[in-house]
Design an enzyme around this catalytic site. Sequence first.
Site, PDB file in Angstrom:
ATOM      1  CG  LEU A  95      -2.030  -1.078   1.462  1.00  0.00           C
ATOM      2  CD1 LEU A  95      -2.862  -0.878   2.799  1.00  0.00           C
ATOM      3  CD2 LEU A  95      -3.233  -0.658   0.045  1.00  0.00           C
ATOM      4  CG  ASP A  96       0.515   4.081  -3.048  1.00  0.00           C
ATOM      5  OD1 ASP A  96       1.459   3.348  -3.620  1.00  0.00           O
ATOM      6  OD2 ASP A  96      -0.178   4.262  -3.792  1.00  0.00           O
ATOM      7  CB  ALA A  97       3.564   6.303   2.413  1.00  0.00           C
TER       8      ALA A  97
END
Length: 243
Positions: A107-109
């Site tokens: 998951l992206d930050a």
Amino acid sequence: MNAEPVRLQKVLAQAGIASRRHSETLIAQGRVEVDGEIVIQMGIRVDPATAVIRVDGKRLPPASANAYVVLNKPLGVVSAMSDPRGRPTLAAYVESRAERLFHVGRLDADTEGLLLLTNDGEFAHRMAHPSYEIAKVYVAEVDGRVQNKTATRLRTGVDLDDGPIAADAFKITQVHDDRSLVRLTIHEGRNRIVRRMLAEVGHPVRRLSRVAIGDVRLGSLKPGDLRDLSADELGGLLDSVGL
């Protein structure tokens, strides 16, 4: 190397399905299946590590030393165990685990929510492979008032720089003056795909959370907390990726 064969009712009891005596009743009632065949005779022995066992149609995960974990990844945390830029990583959330875990996909930050971790390499590989089309559910807060025609467009498909994408399901759950809350299901894992498809239809994402992968739900798990997959959850995912 295969494990020593074990009586089926013992395998069921050790998995917490029922006591040995009640497990015998389940077998006698034809509710237990081994490798695609219903078993009704007592005393059958199976390899608990390789046999595909189902009770009332539900997959019983094989005996394994591997770990399968759900983490509610907090906002701002990088999907990695270390980061050269010094950003927060997953390492802080799994340091109490004895196993050396790694994340399944990412998951992206700036995206929060459900992330799977494991030490089973083949499981991780198959879960991330696009051919298995594992459904992932997201909740997004977006700019603007999303219209029904936009929902239809997203379900039909939009063209992005790296190819077309369509939502398997899309629902508008709330609409306010300047923002909307939507829920969408996709089975692709391209980079920032949810953000890009929503931006393409004129509704940039303000906040994004993944709430489900397959039959695994985030539920009430708090940000930063983790739990082991249940037997039903793991069994369902193993079926989905052919393990």
